[in-house]
Structures are given as structure tokens and as C-alpha cells.
Design an enzyme around this catalytic site. Sequence first.
Site, mmCIF file in Angstrom:
data_model
loop_
_atom_site.group_PDB
_atom_site.id
_atom_site.type_symbol
_atom_site.label_atom_id
_atom_site.label_comp_id
_atom_site.label_asym_id
_atom_site.label_seq_id
_atom_site.Cartn_x
_atom_site.Cartn_y
_atom_site.Cartn_z
ATOM 1 N N LYS A 42 4.442 7.368 0.386
ATOM 2 C CA LYS A 42 4.079 6.001 -0.002
ATOM 3 C C LYS A 42 5.290 5.112 0.274
ATOM 4 C CE LYS A 42 2.000 3.247 -3.676
ATOM 5 N NZ LYS A 42 2.739 2.021 -3.343
ATOM 6 N N PHE A 114 -0.625 3.328 9.168
ATOM 7 C CA PHE A 114 -1.291 4.480 8.559
ATOM 8 C C PHE A 114 -2.801 4.514 8.791
ATOM 9 C CE2 PHE A 114 0.031 1.569 5.017
ATOM 10 C CZ PHE A 114 -1.178 0.938 4.822
ATOM 11 N N ARG A 184 -11.730 -0.211 -3.390
ATOM 12 C CA ARG A 184 -11.018 0.879 -4.060
ATOM 13 C C ARG A 184 -11.944 2.078 -4.247
ATOM 14 N NH1 ARG A 184 -6.255 -0.161 -6.276
ATOM 15 N NH2 ARG A 184 -6.723 -2.399 -6.419
ATOM 16 N N LYS A 190 -3.243 7.205 -4.659
ATOM 17 C CA LYS A 190 -1.794 7.076 -4.788
ATOM 18 C C LYS A 190 -1.298 7.988 -5.902
ATOM 19 C CE LYS A 190 -2.181 2.965 -7.762
ATOM 20 N NZ LYS A 190 -1.808 1.536 -7.927
#
Length: 276
Positions: A42, A114, A184, A190
Site C-alpha cells: 500500500k 496498480f 467499495r 486494505k
Amino acid sequence: MWLIAWLFSAGLWCPPLLASPLTLANTYHARLDLQQYWVSEKYDGVRAHWTGSRLLSRQGLPIEAPAWFTEGWPPQAMDGELWAGRAQFARVQSTVAQGRKDESGWRQLRYMVFDLPQHTGPFTARVQALQTLTQRLQQPWVQAVPQWQVGSHEDLMRQLRHMSQQGAEGLMLRHADAPYRSGRSDDLIKLKLFEDAEAVVVGHLPGKGKYQGMTGALLVEMPSGQRFRLGSGLSDAMRAQPPAIGSTITYRYNGTHPSGLPRFARFWRVRHPVQP
């Protein structure tokens, strides 16, 4: 509204552009089948979306990079992070805020890509396409984010601790079979050693004792509308010159109370400053 009108007339503000909605992350939970996920670092930078013709922030605002930075980029969308290395968020934020004026700052940034939002295949196919795309670009500041897989929750936690000790912000998990979807979901996860969230500064509360004449705490408002005092984590310099009202700050915390307010909240950094 008067402030927006003044900034617009002065050439200091422009409305968000219409950008494709980006995919957003859920928080890690133990119900995930890790065999179905790719893992990556991350990156602690500024989210940047290449539309195929220009670079936009997560909020859809233009990022004014130097012409050479995006020269030769493909006409297809890319999703990534502007990054200057671990623990260098402030440098990235400053460079992006100054735009083309900070030429030397842009020389220190990398665009860590990404995902490919317009690619219709699953993430595993997008990883392969992304690697091919960045190799063809042959620009050292444009890099495909390394992806790998893990065999168990224990392995994942071991990697998280190891990389966090080296300064990484955490890990991201992407479902191998998921298409690129906005919003989402568990397509994107995460994982960090701590929880963090953002809040808007709505007041400066006076200090007492050794902080007399300084800011004792920030009064901040969560997206839910709830407010709380945030004093822990503020340096003396920050108490003397606190973030302006309207700034967005990031705080760390350990779980929440039944009311929804964060437990053991402490100031981390200014995420989106408001200029006078």
C-alpha cells in the site's frame, strides 16, 4: 459558496472534472479466501487517475504534472499512486499542490500503476496487460505495482509486520477474478497495523497550562457528522500553527466506541490543507 466564487474568479480553483468512479477498498477481515487474492504494497502517496488524456485526483480535480511526465502515455485509463518512497507523503503532497512549478519535485516522483479501469478482464489478466503496457512505455517513473500471492493468514500478517517495520503503510489485496468495478467492495482490501480515517477541522480549542495561548485540541467532524476533540499527537509546532479550519486531517485510532466515535484517536497528518 462565496469562497468558491472568489477562488474561481481569481483563477485559484476549478470545479472537479467528470472522472470515471474509482474502485475503493474495504478493510481486511478473516473471512477472505486468500487463495483468490493478489497482494501488493500500500503506497503512501496521492491517488492519481489517468483518463487517457489527463491526470486527475481521486476527487476528479486536475493534477498539473509537467508535460514530459505524461508524454507518450497510452489513450487508455490507468489507476495508480504518485509516490516518492516510503514515509514521503508530505513531499508528494507538496509537489502535486505546486503543479508544474515544482519541476525538481516531479523528478523524484513515480507513478505506481496498480490497475487498468477500462480493461474488461479479471484482475489477473489486467496485471499481465499492465506489465506489458509499462514495459512498452520505457519510462522509469511509470512502474507496474509488484503483485504476489500468499498461502495463509499467518504468512500475510508476517509480511505486513515485516514491511511495516521497513516503512510501508500496509498491504492491498485484489481479487484475482474481479473485473474493475467502482465503489467499495471486497474486490479491493486494505490491511494495516493500525486503523486510520479522515475528518475535517471545524474548530481550534484553546490550550491550558503549558499550551496556554496555543491550540489545545482540534475540533474535527467525521463524515457521519459526529464531532470530537483531537489533541493527542499534535506537536508543539502544530499547536502554534494548527491546520486551518476546513482542512482535512488524518488520524489513527484503535477501534470505535458504541457511539461510533474512535477510540484512542491521535493526530497523524494533514491530508488536504486549506490555503488562506
